[in-house]
Design a protein around this motif. Structure first.
Motif, PDB file in Angstrom:
ATOM      1  N   LEU A 162      -9.877 -11.669  -3.662  1.00 57.12           N
ATOM      2  CA  LEU A 162      -9.481 -10.310  -4.003  1.00 57.12           C
ATOM      3  C   LEU A 162      -9.358  -9.407  -2.792  1.00 57.12           C
ATOM      4  CD1 LEU A 162     -11.809  -9.833  -7.120  1.00 57.12           C
ATOM      5  CD2 LEU A 162      -9.404 -10.498  -7.102  1.00 57.12           C
TER       6      LEU A 162
ATOM      7  N   SER B  55       0.821  -1.208   0.000  1.00 54.29           N
ATOM      8  CA  SER B  55       0.000   0.000   0.000  1.00 54.29           C
ATOM      9  C   SER B  55       0.859   1.263   0.000  1.00 54.29           C
ATOM     10  CB  SER B  55      -0.937  -0.007   1.210  1.00 54.29           C
ATOM     11  OG  SER B  55      -0.205  -0.100   2.420  1.00 54.29           O
TER      12      SER B  55
ATOM     13  N   PHE C 118      -5.350  -1.507  -2.242  1.00 50.44           N
ATOM     14  CA  PHE C 118      -5.853  -0.362  -3.004  1.00 50.44           C
ATOM     15  C   PHE C 118      -6.515   0.668  -2.090  1.00 50.44           C
ATOM     16  CE2 PHE C 118      -9.279   1.726  -5.389  1.00 50.44           C
ATOM     17  CZ  PHE C 118      -8.554   2.296  -6.422  1.00 50.44           C
TER      18      PHE C 118
ATOM     19  N   TYR D   1      -5.939  -7.508  -2.486  1.00 46.74           N
ATOM     20  CA  TYR D   1      -5.741  -6.425  -3.454  1.00 46.74           C
ATOM     21  C   TYR D   1      -6.667  -5.246  -3.152  1.00 46.74           C
ATOM     22  CZ  TYR D   1      -3.493 -10.311  -5.828  1.00 46.74           C
ATOM     23  OH  TYR D   1      -2.689 -11.390  -6.123  1.00 46.74           O
TER      24      TYR D   1
END
Length: 315
Positions: free
Chosen positions: A174, A113, A181, A177
């Motif tokens: 997911l 991140s 994000f 991810y």
């Protein structure tokens, strides 16, 4: 007859000697707190990196987990088992091993991140400061709007929107991810504002003006001439932001919107142990919490030292 050494070894030796004789190294060796923080951070990173090989037990190996070992206290307490130094959780997993694996997840999310925030913020800051005009005004107004909201709230909003848009069957796949994000988008503003300010100063200097005159492209000027001169503050922000990212990830995981329980981070371990805190099994949540506090404190102290070391006015 004198022995002739390769040129490459001379360059490496010269760089090493200059690094040892530099003001930054002198400042580092004269600060016991900084040296202790660096040692703690290095131990935490190495333990997380090599967790599959040095952890006493594998918390993800179901064949080695025995429910009869559930909720055992630390080894030095009554009814403790020497096999489990910090005790076991409600599923019989070694707390010490789960901390090492949990720190691994937290550090990977934190680094990923921070890297995402750094690339996004530095890129927007360079473009904003160099281009100016309406584009600069638009990017800075977006940054001002985002600064009016807490980072954790922005991360929660992005995570919630992503979970509502993505198929339910792929949420766990997911989740990592989406978490990277969400934390990355919530932290780009500091990089962009800092780099923009430095770019506004650098673009009016003679070397940039000379590069424009001889026809060098804007992208080349930004990447080869301006970017290397604005990386100092960026490194300081990235170091401090790493601690913030780890805390944000732990907070999201504690709230149940972080990584899935099958890949527990420190925040997930604290959340699971919190359910057993008042039943007397305090070690399930206290030790992961202490590990998180020590890791974040060490990284923060390193960031504070790096900020002072790279600022000549504070030496």
């Amino acid at each position: 007859m004198a022995e002739i050494q390769p040129a490459g070894s001379n360059r490496v030796g010269d760089r090493l000697r200059r690094a040892i004789e530099s003001d930054i190294w002198f400042s580092f060796t004269r600060s016991p707190v900084t040296m202790l923080s660096a040692a703690v951070t290095a131990i935490a990173f190495l333990a997380a990196l090599f967790a599959p090989w040095i952890a006493p037990h594998d918390p993800f190996d179901l064949a080695s987990i025995d429910l009869l070992d559930a909720s055992l206290p630390p080894a030095w307490m009554t009814d403790g088992d020497p096999r489990f130094l910090l005790g076991t959780d409600d599923q019989g997993r070694d707390v010490f091993s789960t901390i090492m694996f949990g720190a691994r997840i937290s550090l990977v999310v934190g680094f990923a991140s921070v890297l995402f925030s750094l690339v996004l913020g530095v890129g927007l800051g360079l473009v904003s400061g160099y281009a100016g005009g309406r584009l600069d005004a638009f990017i800075m107004r977006v940054a001002d709007v985002q600064l009016s909201f807490p980072a954790i709230l922005i991360a929660l909003l992005i995570d919630g929107v992503a979970r509502s848009v993505l198929p339910r069957d792929h949420h766990d796949e997911l989740a990592f991810y989406v978490l990277v994000f969400a934390i990355g988008v919530s932290g780009w503003v500091q990089y962009a504002r800092t780099v923009r300010g430095s770019t506004l100063v650098e673009k009016n200097k003679e070397y940039v003006q000379a590069a424009r005159v001889i026809g060098i492209r804007r992208s080349t000027i930004l990447l080869r001439h301006i970017l290397p001169n604005v990386t100092g503050p960026v490194l300081v922000i990235a170091t401090i932001h790493l601690a913030v990212a780890i805390i944000t990830e732990a907070t999201l995981s504690f709230l149940g919107v972080g990584v899935p329980p099958t890949t527990p981070s420190l925040g997930t371990l604290i959340r699971v142990g919190n359910d057993f805190l008042f039943s007397g099994d305090w070690w399930i949540t206290i030790f992961p919490g202490l590990a998180l506090v020590v890791l974040v404190l060490a990284v923060n102290l390193l960031g504070d030292w790096l900020r002072d070391a790279l600022n000549p006015k504070l030496r």
